[in-house]
Design an enzyme around this catalytic site. Structure first.
Site, PDB file in Angstrom:
ATOM      1  N   HIS A 240       0.871  -1.177   0.000  1.00 42.91           N
ATOM      2  CA  HIS A 240       0.000   0.000   0.000  1.00 42.91           C
ATOM      3  C   HIS A 240       0.910   1.230   0.000  1.00 42.91           C
ATOM      4  O   HIS A 240       1.554   1.532   1.002  1.00 42.91           O
ATOM      5  CB  HIS A 240      -0.909  -0.005   1.225  1.00 42.91           C
TER       6      HIS A 240
ATOM      7  N   GLU B 180       1.417   3.988   2.739  1.00 42.38           N
ATOM      8  CA  GLU B 180       1.947   3.567   4.034  1.00 42.38           C
ATOM      9  C   GLU B 180       3.469   3.695   4.005  1.00 42.38           C
ATOM     10  O   GLU B 180       4.218   2.720   4.074  1.00 42.38           O
ATOM     11  CB  GLU B 180       1.469   2.149   4.342  1.00 42.38           C
TER      12      GLU B 180
ATOM     13  N   HIS C 288       3.462  -2.781   6.997  1.00 44.04           N
ATOM     14  CA  HIS C 288       2.331  -1.908   6.673  1.00 44.04           C
ATOM     15  C   HIS C 288       2.171  -0.787   7.696  1.00 44.04           C
ATOM     16  O   HIS C 288       2.898  -0.699   8.676  1.00 44.04           O
ATOM     17  CB  HIS C 288       1.038  -2.727   6.647  1.00 44.04           C
TER      18      HIS C 288
ATOM     19  N   GLU D 212       1.992  -3.901  11.503  1.00 47.34           N
ATOM     20  CA  GLU D 212       1.278  -2.637  11.328  1.00 47.34           C
ATOM     21  C   GLU D 212       1.873  -1.578  12.247  1.00 47.34           C
ATOM     22  O   GLU D 212       2.115  -1.831  13.428  1.00 47.34           O
ATOM     23  CB  GLU D 212      -0.213  -2.808  11.642  1.00 47.34           C
TER      24      GLU D 212
END
Length: 380
Positions: A173, A176, A266, A342
């Site tokens: 992504h 990010e 991420h 994350e």
């Protein structure tokens, strides 16, 4: 001096509705760009405001409620920079009535505002250049993205008998950007000839690292998609050369090398924590995987106080799309420890920083800390 907003640069993205007065600038967050039209995702912004030094600026993002993750706005603070190197959080940021409002008085005429500290394509190329000069690593090209950009693979260590293959990918992504800051910190430590942890890892394993899985989307200023409008982290079950060549090329390289440990890096828009998305829900997940996964998670918690295990994704979040995600597909295909890391777009609620929040430097330090659990994973 008249006001001007520009975004025609690397990762720039914004739509300007009104720029008549500094205290009433009206904006729209632009949707991801794809060759087949705008995708549904919108959240990333990055633009330059010129001519507002000493003025009370009020930026209103009118369509913030239409963002892909509106839960990302409460307690969020916009980032800003005068020199594109030192980024700080704007305290006068709030989410109200479906709009993101940023109030700030710039000290200079040229200032950049962004959703998170950007990681430019030039910095990406500079990182590859430093890696290429290391005696411990090499850079190879896996192939081309949708728009013909290089998909680069960093290999640290030399394959040989008993050397475990470790895969780390980042920035599926593109918005990010903390993910590539993480990889930079990991590589800096991994290529340090004086670091004993790095040295022992290079003896035991070969690391295959893709610093940026989605350079097309990063340059376009997209949040989640590539130039074909594909969310790469939903393409792992059936990637195609036309829609998701980035995933297809990395999957082919994984099949050639094997995988004994996989990390997908991420950022999460809403949760103000650093956490793992684990693989218990993957079909065929074994007791051996469970034990080794728990050991890895605990080793990372010991390595970095920024990481925690109390907050994260609830079971059942991904449902039918489970095996379209990178870490879930890899766990299923190779039977190894396979995790998604994350990091927050906001701040780490456990260790908040009032000036920078979560930023590139903190992401780099987290990347460096990851070497400890990697070493532990291959040490009895």
């Amino acid at each position: 001096m008249s006001l001007r907003i520009s975004s025609n640069f690397d990762s720039g993205a914004i739509e300007v509705l009104s720029l008549a007065r500094a205290d009433d600038i009206r904006l729209r967050i632009r949707a991801d760009q794809g060759v087949d039209g705008d995708a549904a995702f919108r959240q990333w912004f990055h633009f330059r405001l010129h001519g507002a030094a000493g003025q009370a600026v009020r930026l209103v993002f009118e369509n913030a409620a239409e963002a892909a993750y509106p839960d990302g706005w409460p307690d969020y603070r916009c980032v800003a920079s005068y020199d594109r190197r030192n980024w700080f959080r704007v305290r006068g940021t709030r989410y109200e009535n479906g709009q993101l409002v940023v109030e700030h008085t710039p000290e200079r005429n040229s200032i950049y505002y962004a959703y998170f500290e950007p990681y430019s394509h030039e910095r990406h190329l500079d990182l590859l250049g430093r890696v290429e000069m290391s005696p411990f690593a090499s850079v190879t090209n896996l192939g081309a993205t949708v728009e013909g950009r290089d998909l680069d693979l960093v290999t640290v260590g030399r394959p040989g008998p008993g050397k475990a293959p470790v895969w780390i990918i980042a920035r599926q992504h593109p918005g990010e950007s903390m993910a590539e800051w993480f990889v930079e910190g990991l590589l800096e430590r991994l290529l340090d000839g004086a670091d004993p942890v790095a040295r022992r890892i290079r003896e035991k394993a070969v690391l295959y690292i893709v610093p940026n899985m989605n350079p097309d989307g990063a340059i376009r200023g997209n949040l989640r998609t590539n130039a074909a409008g594909a969310n790469l982290n939903r393409e792992w079950r059936e990637p195609s050369l036309e829609r998701s060549p980035e995933v297809l090329l990395v999957r082919e390289a994984m099949e050639a090398s094997g995988v004994e440990l996989f990390l997908d890096i991420h950022g999460d828009e809403a949760l103000p924590y650093v956490f793992f998305s684990t693989a218990e829900e993957v079909p065929g997940f074994t007791d051996t995987q469970r034990v080794r996964q728990a050991r890895f998670v605990e080793a990372f918690r010991a390595a970095s106080p920024d990481f925690q295990t109390e907050h994260g994704y609830l079971n059942g979040r991904f449902r039918d799309e489970l095996l379209t995600l990178a870490s879930k597909w890899v766990a299923h295909r190779f039977g190894c420890v396979s995790l998604t890391l994350e990091m927050p777009f906001k701040d780490n609620a456990n260790l908040p920083d009032g000036i920078v929040g979560w930023n590139g430097e903190r992401s780099k330090r987290l990347g460096a800390a990851m070497l400890n659990p990697i070493l532990g994973h291959f040490t009895p």
